[in-house]
Design a protein around this motif. Structure first.
Motif, PDB file in Angstrom:
ATOM      1  N   VAL A  45       0.841  -1.193   0.000  1.00 47.40           N
ATOM      2  CA  VAL A  45       0.000   0.000   0.000  1.00 47.40           C
ATOM      3  C   VAL A  45       0.879   1.246   0.000  1.00 47.40           C
ATOM      4  CG1 VAL A  45      -1.665   1.339   1.358  1.00 47.40           C
ATOM      5  CG2 VAL A  45      -1.941  -1.136   1.153  1.00 47.40           C
ATOM      6  N   VAL A  49       0.753   4.000  -2.970  1.00 43.49           N
ATOM      7  CA  VAL A  49       0.255   5.346  -2.711  1.00 43.49           C
ATOM      8  C   VAL A  49       1.294   6.387  -3.154  1.00 43.49           C
ATOM      9  CG1 VAL A  49      -0.368   6.971  -0.866  1.00 43.49           C
ATOM     10  CG2 VAL A  49      -1.387   4.690  -0.919  1.00 43.49           C
ATOM     11  N   ASN A  70      -4.852  -2.200   3.302  1.00 45.34           N
ATOM     12  CA  ASN A  70      -5.993  -2.469   2.450  1.00 45.34           C
ATOM     13  C   ASN A  70      -5.845  -1.768   1.107  1.00 45.34           C
ATOM     14  OD1 ASN A  70      -8.694  -2.341   1.348  1.00 45.34           O
ATOM     15  ND2 ASN A  70      -9.434  -2.871   3.384  1.00 45.34           N
ATOM     16  N   ASP A  73      -7.220   1.805   0.173  1.00 47.74           N
ATOM     17  CA  ASP A  73      -6.442   3.030   0.397  1.00 47.74           C
ATOM     18  C   ASP A  73      -5.733   3.449  -0.887  1.00 47.74           C
ATOM     19  OD1 ASP A  73      -7.238   3.005   3.063  1.00 47.74           O
ATOM     20  OD2 ASP A  73      -5.448   1.926   3.718  1.00 47.74           O
TER      21      ASP A  73
END
Length: 184
Positions: A45, A49, A70, A73
């Motif tokens: 993640v 991101v 998760n 996100d």
């Protein structure tokens, strides 16, 4: 155009694939490059991101459960950077609540694992309102049950006793199931 006809990638072909299963990630990246995408990958993640904020992709394939959090996100981060992104969620743990949340965050489809590159490509390039064709050879009920048991077994770090407890199953019954080959 039907779901079986080949689709085209329009405009920006940047694709971010996020999955913590390295062999699957590598195979899918190769397959999508062969279909014309400019592929970038991430295994967490946090990494996804950062990449989504630096260069929001036009397309994304995101695993729901990753080692550090998760996948929703990641979907939110992609949507923040680019509201026209086409994101597909992959999961082995599908349920209605997470599917609804994924769509509210901007995902265009929600595929259960194992999904092949053709299914993923079709989902990414499907036009609005176009329906997916039903599977030619869906998994049997025995296979679905076996897949679920295997996922829980892996989540429990291959601990038979803990897996049996979580599945509300006798330990010896579980051992017999795990010793057999996967049903078709």
């Amino acid at each position: 155009m039907t779901a079986d006809e080949p689709h085209e990638i329009s405009g920006d072909a940047s694709l971010l694939i996020v999955d913590d299963d390295k062999p699957f990630l590598t195979r899918l990246a190769r397959a999508m490059e062969g279909r014309g995408f400019d592929v970038d990958t991430a295994e967490s993640v946090e990494e996804a991101v950062v990449k989504a904020r630096a260069r929001p992709p036009a397309y994304a394939v995101v695993d729901m459960r990753l080692g550090d959090g998760n996948g929703l996100d990641v979907v939110a981060a992609i949507r923040d950077g680019r509201d026209d992104a086409r994101t597909v969620i992959l999961t082995g743990y599908g349920n209605i609540a997470t599917a609804v949340t994924a769509v509210k965050l901007g995902a265009i489809d929600y595929l259960s694992k194992p999904a092949d590159a053709d299914d993923i490509f079709a989902a990414l390039t499907r036009t609005t309102g176009e329906r997916a064709a039903p599977p030619e050879n869906p998994m049997s009920a025995d296979r679905v049950r076996w897949e679920h048991i295997q996922r829980v077994y892996e989540m429990c770090e291959r601990n038979v006793s803990e897996t049996a407890r979580r599945l509300n199953m006798h330990r010896r019954t579980l051992q017999r199931i795990l010793a057999k080959r996967a049903p078709r």
